[in-house]
Write a protein that holds these residues in place. Structure first.
Motif, short mmCIF file in Angstrom:
data_model
loop_
_atom_site.label_atom_id
_atom_site.label_comp_id
_atom_site.label_asym_id
_atom_site.label_seq_id
_atom_site.Cartn_x
_atom_site.Cartn_y
_atom_site.Cartn_z
N ARG A 167 98.47 25.83 70.21
CA ARG A 167 98.81 27.14 70.78
C ARG A 167 100.31 27.38 70.79
N GLY A 168 101.07 26.31 70.90
CA GLY A 168 102.52 26.45 70.90
C GLY A 168 103.12 26.75 69.55
N GLU A 169 102.26 26.79 68.51
CA GLU A 169 102.75 27.05 67.15
C GLU A 169 102.16 28.32 66.54
N LEU A 170 101.53 29.16 67.37
CA LEU A 170 100.95 30.41 66.87
C LEU A 170 102.04 31.47 66.80
N ILE A 171 102.87 31.35 65.80
CA ILE A 171 104.11 32.12 65.73
C ILE A 171 103.87 33.57 65.32
N THR A 199 100.91 20.04 73.76
CA THR A 199 99.75 19.69 72.95
C THR A 199 99.79 18.19 72.71
N HIS A 200 98.61 17.55 72.84
CA HIS A 200 98.51 16.09 72.72
C HIS A 200 97.62 15.71 71.54
N ALA A 201 97.72 14.47 71.12
CA ALA A 201 96.90 13.99 70.01
C ALA A 201 95.41 14.17 70.31
N ARG A 202 95.04 13.95 71.56
CA ARG A 202 93.61 14.07 71.91
C ARG A 202 93.09 15.50 71.72
N ASP A 203 94.00 16.49 71.80
CA ASP A 203 93.58 17.87 71.59
C ASP A 203 93.14 18.10 70.15
N TYR A 204 93.88 17.51 69.21
CA TYR A 204 93.48 17.60 67.80
C TYR A 204 92.18 16.85 67.57
N GLU A 205 92.09 15.65 68.15
CA GLU A 205 90.88 14.83 67.97
C GLU A 205 89.64 15.59 68.44
N ALA A 206 89.75 16.25 69.59
CA ALA A 206 88.60 16.95 70.17
C ALA A 206 88.23 18.20 69.38
N ALA A 229 107.56 20.29 78.05
CA ALA A 229 106.92 20.58 76.77
C ALA A 229 106.74 19.30 75.97
N SER A 230 105.73 19.29 75.13
CA SER A 230 105.51 18.16 74.22
C SER A 230 104.68 18.63 73.05
N GLU A 231 104.87 17.96 71.91
CA GLU A 231 104.07 18.24 70.73
C GLU A 231 103.74 16.92 70.05
N VAL A 232 102.80 16.96 69.16
CA VAL A 232 102.40 15.77 68.43
C VAL A 232 103.19 15.73 67.13
N ASP A 233 103.84 14.58 66.86
CA ASP A 233 104.68 14.53 65.66
C ASP A 233 103.83 14.46 64.40
#
Length: 455
Positions: A167-171, A199-206, A229-233
């Motif tokens: 969601r943090g990248e919906l530019i 956004t965390h790694a588990r969000d992508y996994e799910a 704030a945080s993002e997954v690298d």
């Protein structure tokens, strides 16, 4: 004066004084202007003397067309302090490289012709070669802008399927174009993951299921999220994608082929870095940090690029011969260890030392002091890259500032700059007109142009 004394439209069009307007605007457009002017004159209580002579319409035609048609694609001096200005054509191109493209435009060109084999060839062969060389990618292709590159990737690899995006990248980019809308038009389904700020790694996994086509990561090139704030690298997202046998596409946005840290700016992720970190495809712009022509560039896995090139949409989005020749020359310049500023003008502007900016500023102050009754100074300033590149980062600069005793005079001066033979685009801040010296080139042309303020 009598309305019967108005000259015919053809007499006005054929008069020598109208020739410059016809050359600039086009004969039918000038005809339209003359007819409209004479319609206005016929309904006016009095006809001015100038309107009875065919030679009297020159200024009136120019004013009418500027008001009703616009001034068209005029070159300007960009002294706003925004170096890559979307409204002012983004990155300037080298005259030397542009002259080579002009030759390509005026002569037959081996565009899709293999001179050795004597048959149809590959349109992007040399471009692909250079991009592979510069990024370490297996393959590369180009389209007409980065939004088109993202759309082509999604339409090719994810049509009728899901694509998880943070969601943090919906530019939203310039002109109110939004990533979710581009995804919809590409025929895929957006699946939002995480939250705006975290956004965390588990969000992508799910988010991954049988309907998932690929993972998309978008570099926030035109904004920053700070604080909690945080993002997954990239490496983490790539690992998640590859464990599920999915490709990862990274939209790098502005794009850069050199480390900007050498110019005192933060390092932008280079396409080669992103590929090394696990991205399967990387898209980026050609006319922002790359300092080149408008283009959308895709580099990455050979099998995926071949699928992009097989999509019928690719033909609708392809670059024309002039853009391809320019892009080839620009990419060739990056093969040098230190790209020459005269071939990549954006890098030259970024690298300008303060003493050169001071020198330019003194020359502009001396010029304006003879013409304008105002307080004119050279002040420390801050330039920015613009067009979504390195948001919030600035480059120390110098600006000539012009201050007046009233806001009315201030606004009138700013408008007078825009009405010069070559318009000068400045900005107003802190009650002053500010002319950033990073865009003050060619300086001799700017100074000669500013003297038009005295007219």
């Amino acid at each position: 004066m009598s309305r019967r004394q108005l000259p015919s439209v053809d007499r006005v069009l054929n008069d020598d004084s109208t020739a410059p307007a016809v050359a600039r605007w086009g004969k039918r457009t000038v005809r339209l202007a003359v007819r409209a002017l004479q319609d206005e004159l016929r309904s006016a209580p009095n006809v001015p003397i100038w309107a009875t002579a065919a030679s009297g319409y020159r200024d009136a035609i120019d004013h009418w067309l500027r008001r009703h048609v616009g001034r068209g694609y005029e070159t300007v001096f960009n002294l706003t302090g925004t170096l890559v200005h979307t409204n002012l054509g983004r990155s300037p191109l080298s005259p030397e490289l542009a002259s080579r493209a002009l030759r390509a435009a005026t002569r037959p060109l081996a565009l899709e012709y293999d001179l050795d084999a004597g048959k149809r060839g590959q349109r992007e062969a040399i471009i692909s070669h250079r991009l592979r060389l510069l990024t370490g990618a297996e393959a590369a292709t180009v389209v007409n802008n980065n939004a088109a590159a993202v759309m082509l990737v999604l339409n090719t690899l994810a049509k009728d399927r899901e694509v998880p995006v943070s969601r943090g990248e919906l530019i939203e980019i310039g002109g109110s174009f939004r990533l979710p809308e581009i995804m919809e038009r590409a025929g895929c389904r957006l699946k939002e993951v995480g939250t705006t700020n975290r956004t965390h790694a588990r969000d992508y996994e799910a988010a991954i299921n049988q309907g998932t086509a690929l993972l998309l990561k978008v570099h926030p090139s035109n904004y920053r999220v700070e604080g909690f704030a945080s993002e997954v690298d990239i490496r983490q997202v790539a690992d998640i994608a590859h464990r599920r046998d999915l490709p990862l596409c990274v939209d790098a946005g502005s794009g850069a082929l050199v480390d900007l840290a050498r110019y005192g700016l933060p390092r932008e992720p280079l396409p080669g870095d992103l590929l090394s970190a696990g991205a399967d495809l990387v898209t980026f712009s050609g006319d922002k940090l790359l300092g080149g022509v408008q283009a959308g560039i895709v580099v990455g896995r050979g099998d995926l690029v071949r699928k992009l090139n097989a999509n019928p949409m690719k033909r609708a989005l392809r670059l024309d011969k002039i853009a391809l020749v320019l892009l080839d020359e620009i990419l060739k310049s990056y093969e040098d260890d230190e790209p020459a500023p005269d071939k990549i003008p954006l890098l030259g502007m970024i690298a300008l030392p303060l003493d050169e900016l001071e020198r330019r500023g003194r020359a502009v102050v001396d010029c304006l002091a003879e013409i304008v009754d105002a307080q004119i100074d050279i002040e420390p300033s801050q330039s920015q890259l613009g067009s979504g590149a390195l948001p919030g980062e600035v480059i120390e600069s110098r600006a000539v500032t012009v201050a007046f005793d009233s806001s009315k005079r201030l606004l009138a001066f700013e408008e007078s700059l825009r009405r010069l033979e070559t318009p000068v685009i400045a900005r107003i801040a802190d009650g002053k007109v500010r002319l950033d010296m990073r865009g003050a080139a060619p300086l001799d042309e700017l100074l000669a142009n500013l003297k038009g303020l005295a007219a």
